[in-house]
Design an enzyme around this catalytic site. Structure first.
Site, PDB file in Angstrom:
ATOM      1  N   TYR A 155      66.632  78.182  44.758  1.00  0.00           N
ATOM      2  CA  TYR A 155      67.126  78.213  46.139  1.00  0.00           C
ATOM      3  C   TYR A 155      66.215  77.388  47.057  1.00  0.00           C
ATOM      4  O   TYR A 155      66.686  76.592  47.872  1.00  0.00           O
ATOM      5  CB  TYR A 155      67.163  79.675  46.580  1.00  0.00           C
ATOM      6  CG  TYR A 155      67.779  79.960  47.927  1.00  0.00           C
ATOM      7  CD1 TYR A 155      69.161  80.134  48.060  1.00  0.00           C
ATOM      8  CD2 TYR A 155      66.991  80.107  49.062  1.00  0.00           C
ATOM      9  CE1 TYR A 155      69.721  80.428  49.297  1.00  0.00           C
ATOM     10  CE2 TYR A 155      67.538  80.402  50.292  1.00  0.00           C
ATOM     11  CZ  TYR A 155      68.906  80.568  50.402  1.00  0.00           C
ATOM     12  OH  TYR A 155      69.451  80.869  51.626  1.00  0.00           O
ATOM     13  N   LYS A 159      67.311  74.134  49.163  1.00  0.00           N
ATOM     14  CA  LYS A 159      67.282  74.223  50.633  1.00  0.00           C
ATOM     15  C   LYS A 159      66.269  73.238  51.225  1.00  0.00           C
ATOM     16  O   LYS A 159      66.489  72.708  52.311  1.00  0.00           O
ATOM     17  CB  LYS A 159      66.973  75.661  51.060  1.00  0.00           C
ATOM     18  CG  LYS A 159      68.113  76.655  50.744  1.00  0.00           C
ATOM     19  CD  LYS A 159      69.284  76.449  51.683  1.00  0.00           C
ATOM     20  CE  LYS A 159      70.344  77.519  51.567  1.00  0.00           C
ATOM     21  NZ  LYS A 159      71.479  77.296  52.474  1.00  0.00           N
TER      22      LYS A 159
HETATM   23  N1  CAA Z   1      55.008  88.586  44.950  1.00  0.00           N
HETATM   24  C1  CAA Z   1      54.331  88.767  43.809  1.00  0.00           C
HETATM   25  N2  CAA Z   1      54.808  89.435  42.756  1.00  0.00           N
HETATM   26  C2  CAA Z   1      56.015  89.979  42.894  1.00  0.00           C
HETATM   27  C3  CAA Z   1      56.793  89.828  44.067  1.00  0.00           C
HETATM   28  C4  CAA Z   1      56.238  89.114  45.122  1.00  0.00           C
HETATM   29  N3  CAA Z   1      56.876  88.950  46.279  1.00  0.00           N
HETATM   30  N4  CAA Z   1      57.963  90.453  43.871  1.00  0.00           N
HETATM   31  C5  CAA Z   1      57.944  90.969  42.638  1.00  0.00           C
HETATM   32  N5  CAA Z   1      56.761  90.691  42.058  1.00  0.00           N
HETATM   33  C6  CAA Z   1      56.320  91.086  40.734  1.00  0.00           C
HETATM   34  C7  CAA Z   1      56.428  92.583  40.518  1.00  0.00           C
HETATM   35  O1  CAA Z   1      55.314  93.235  41.001  1.00  0.00           O
HETATM   36  C8  CAA Z   1      56.567  92.644  39.006  1.00  0.00           C
HETATM   37  O2  CAA Z   1      55.289  92.430  38.432  1.00  0.00           O
HETATM   38  P1  CAA Z   1      54.889  93.063  37.018  1.00  0.00           P
HETATM   39  O3  CAA Z   1      55.823  92.446  36.006  1.00  0.00           O
HETATM   40  O4  CAA Z   1      53.465  92.631  36.835  1.00  0.00           O
HETATM   41  O5  CAA Z   1      55.063  94.536  37.175  1.00  0.00           O
HETATM   42  C9  CAA Z   1      57.424  91.452  38.731  1.00  0.00           C
HETATM   43  O6  CAA Z   1      57.189  90.514  39.780  1.00  0.00           O
HETATM   44  C10 CAA Z   1      58.885  91.814  38.787  1.00  0.00           C
HETATM   45  O7  CAA Z   1      59.424  91.311  37.689  1.00  0.00           O
HETATM   46  P2  CAA Z   1      60.978  91.315  37.498  1.00  0.00           P
HETATM   47  O8  CAA Z   1      61.238  90.978  36.087  1.00  0.00           O
HETATM   48  O9  CAA Z   1      61.611  92.533  38.081  1.00  0.00           O
HETATM   49  O10 CAA Z   1      61.299  90.089  38.456  1.00  0.00           O
HETATM   50  P3  CAA Z   1      62.589  89.229  38.512  1.00  0.00           P
HETATM   51  O11 CAA Z   1      62.362  87.974  37.777  1.00  0.00           O
HETATM   52  O12 CAA Z   1      63.801  90.020  38.181  1.00  0.00           O
HETATM   53  O13 CAA Z   1      62.648  88.908  40.059  1.00  0.00           O
HETATM   54  C11 CAA Z   1      63.333  89.442  42.251  1.00  0.00           C
HETATM   55  C12 CAA Z   1      62.584  89.920  41.018  1.00  0.00           C
HETATM   56  C13 CAA Z   1      64.835  89.495  41.994  1.00  0.00           C
HETATM   57  C14 CAA Z   1      62.979  88.009  42.623  1.00  0.00           C
HETATM   58  C15 CAA Z   1      62.970  90.394  43.372  1.00  0.00           C
HETATM   59  O14 CAA Z   1      61.581  90.364  43.540  1.00  0.00           O
HETATM   60  C16 CAA Z   1      63.619  90.006  44.695  1.00  0.00           C
HETATM   61  O15 CAA Z   1      64.783  90.270  44.937  1.00  0.00           O
HETATM   62  N6  CAA Z   1      62.833  89.406  45.603  1.00  0.00           N
HETATM   63  C17 CAA Z   1      63.334  88.965  46.891  1.00  0.00           C
HETATM   64  C18 CAA Z   1      63.811  87.536  46.777  1.00  0.00           C
HETATM   65  C19 CAA Z   1      64.290  87.084  48.115  1.00  0.00           C
HETATM   66  O16 CAA Z   1      63.617  87.209  49.136  1.00  0.00           O
HETATM   67  N7  CAA Z   1      65.499  86.508  48.149  1.00  0.00           N
HETATM   68  C20 CAA Z   1      66.071  86.086  49.387  1.00  0.00           C
HETATM   69  C21 CAA Z   1      67.562  86.315  49.327  1.00  0.00           C
HETATM   70  S1  CAA Z   1      68.324  86.105  50.889  1.00  0.00           S
HETATM   71  C22 CAA Z   1      68.246  84.479  51.150  1.00  0.00           C
HETATM   72  O17 CAA Z   1      67.943  83.692  50.296  1.00  0.00           O
HETATM   73  C23 CAA Z   1      68.601  84.032  52.542  1.00  0.00           C
HETATM   74  C24 CAA Z   1      67.488  83.260  53.117  1.00  0.00           C
HETATM   75  O18 CAA Z   1      67.608  82.055  53.219  1.00  0.00           O
HETATM   76  C25 CAA Z   1      66.284  83.964  53.600  1.00  0.00           C
END
Ligand code: CAA
Length: 248
Positions: A155, A159
């Site tokens: 993304y 963007k």
């Molecule tokens: N920073 C550091 N580490 C993070 C983190 C972060 N922000 N978020 C998650 N992690 C870590 C967790 O602690 C976990 O670590 P461990 O494995 O050591 O326990 C690990 O990452 C999570 O692993 P997953 O396998 O669950 O991660 P994933 O690959 O499935 O991804 C995710 C998780 C879906 C990205 C979730 O973190 C998420 O939804 N994050 C938000 C993403 C976001 O902000 N998207 C914006 C959407 S809206 C939009 O895009 C509109 C706009 O323009 C703003």
């Protein structure tokens, strides 16, 4: 409202939260607004809702990832509504996940929808805008293109690409009465943001100094400003609108 003599504005991805607010604002400003949508059922429901609220907004189906289909859509709009003066590149999707696990398909889908769409739509319109010596191209990018965001390599790449494109096109068409600008919204109350897991979303909201998600109408207001004739000296700009979440 009689919007018969107005500029024509095309908003891609009109059925989404931002698309809807942008269409309504531009319509209320007096433009002849045309919406693009992908899914037939969503388009039908959306059109019905708009009509109930007295918005006369014709909608045109096209997959913005399909260059040929967009070309046909533009031809139809030009014939049935008129030449397109304002293009809002708004259609976008997310396929979030850590890069180390990201499949080619999830990378490609986001790049196609969020970035290739900008080429597909703009390329089919730009020469007509040059002929008319007037145009407004507005890209809806993201705060996450301006900074890093865990889980959004696809993304953020798409963007950020939008604004690289905007700056170059802005230079190329500056002498033709056409402006090209980018808006980079932060987290806005749309289905896209509401799809983020609740605990993750709560933490994100805590990181926004204004203390809340943005409203779709707040983004639409900025689109309206950039779309106006009065904004003719603003080009190649990237407007942050993110509640103070990212300052630079
Ligand atoms: N920073 C550091 N580490 C993070 C983190 C972060 N922000 N978020 C998650 N992690 C870590 C967790 O602690 C976990 O670590 P461990 O494995 O050591 O326990 C690990 O990452 C999570 O692993 P997953 O396998 O669950 O991660 P994933 O690959 O499935 O991804 C995710 C998780 C879906 C990205 C979730 O973190 C998420 O939804 N994050 C938000 C993403 C976001 O902000 N998207 C914006 C959407 S809206 C939009 O895009 C509109 C706009 O323009 C703003």
């Amino acid at each position: 409202m009689n919007n018969d003599n107005a500029y024509v504005a095309l908003v891609t991805g009109c059925t989404g939260g931002l698309g809807t607010a942008i269409c309504k604002k531009l319509y209320n400003d007096g433009y002849k607004v045309v919406g693009n949508y992908l899914t037939a059922s969503k388009g039908k429901t959306w059109k019905g809702q708009m009509e109930e609220e007295n918005y006369e907004i014709p909608i045109y189906q096209a997959d913005v990832t399909d260059f040929g289909a967009v070309g046909k859509m533009v031809e139809r709009i030009e014939k049935e509504v008129g030449g397109i003066d304002i293009l809002v590149n708004n259609a976008a999707i997310t396929k979030d996940g850590q890069f180390r696990k990201m499949t080619y398909e999830r990378w490609d889908m986001v790049l196609q929808t969020n970035l290739y769409s900008v080429f597909n739509c703009t390329r089919h319109l730009i020469n007509q805008m040059i002929e008319r010596q007037y145009g407004r191209i507005i890209n809806i990018s993201s705060v996450n293109a301006q900074r890093g965001q865990f889980g959004q390599a696809n993304y953020a790449a798409a963007k950020a690409g939008m604004h690289g494109f905007a700056k170059t096109l802005a230079v190329e068409v500056a002498s033709k009465g056409i402006t090209v600008n980018t808006i980079s919204p932060g987290y806005i109350a749309t289905d896209m943001v509401l799809a983020i897991a609740e605990d993750v979303r709560r933490k994100i909201i805590e990181s926004i100094p204004v203390g809340r998600l943005g409203g779709t109408e707040e983004i639409a207001y900025l689109v309206s400003f950039l779309a106006s004739e009065q904004a003719s000296f603003i080009t190649g700009a990237n407007y942050a609108i993110n509640g103070g979440q990212h300052m630079f």
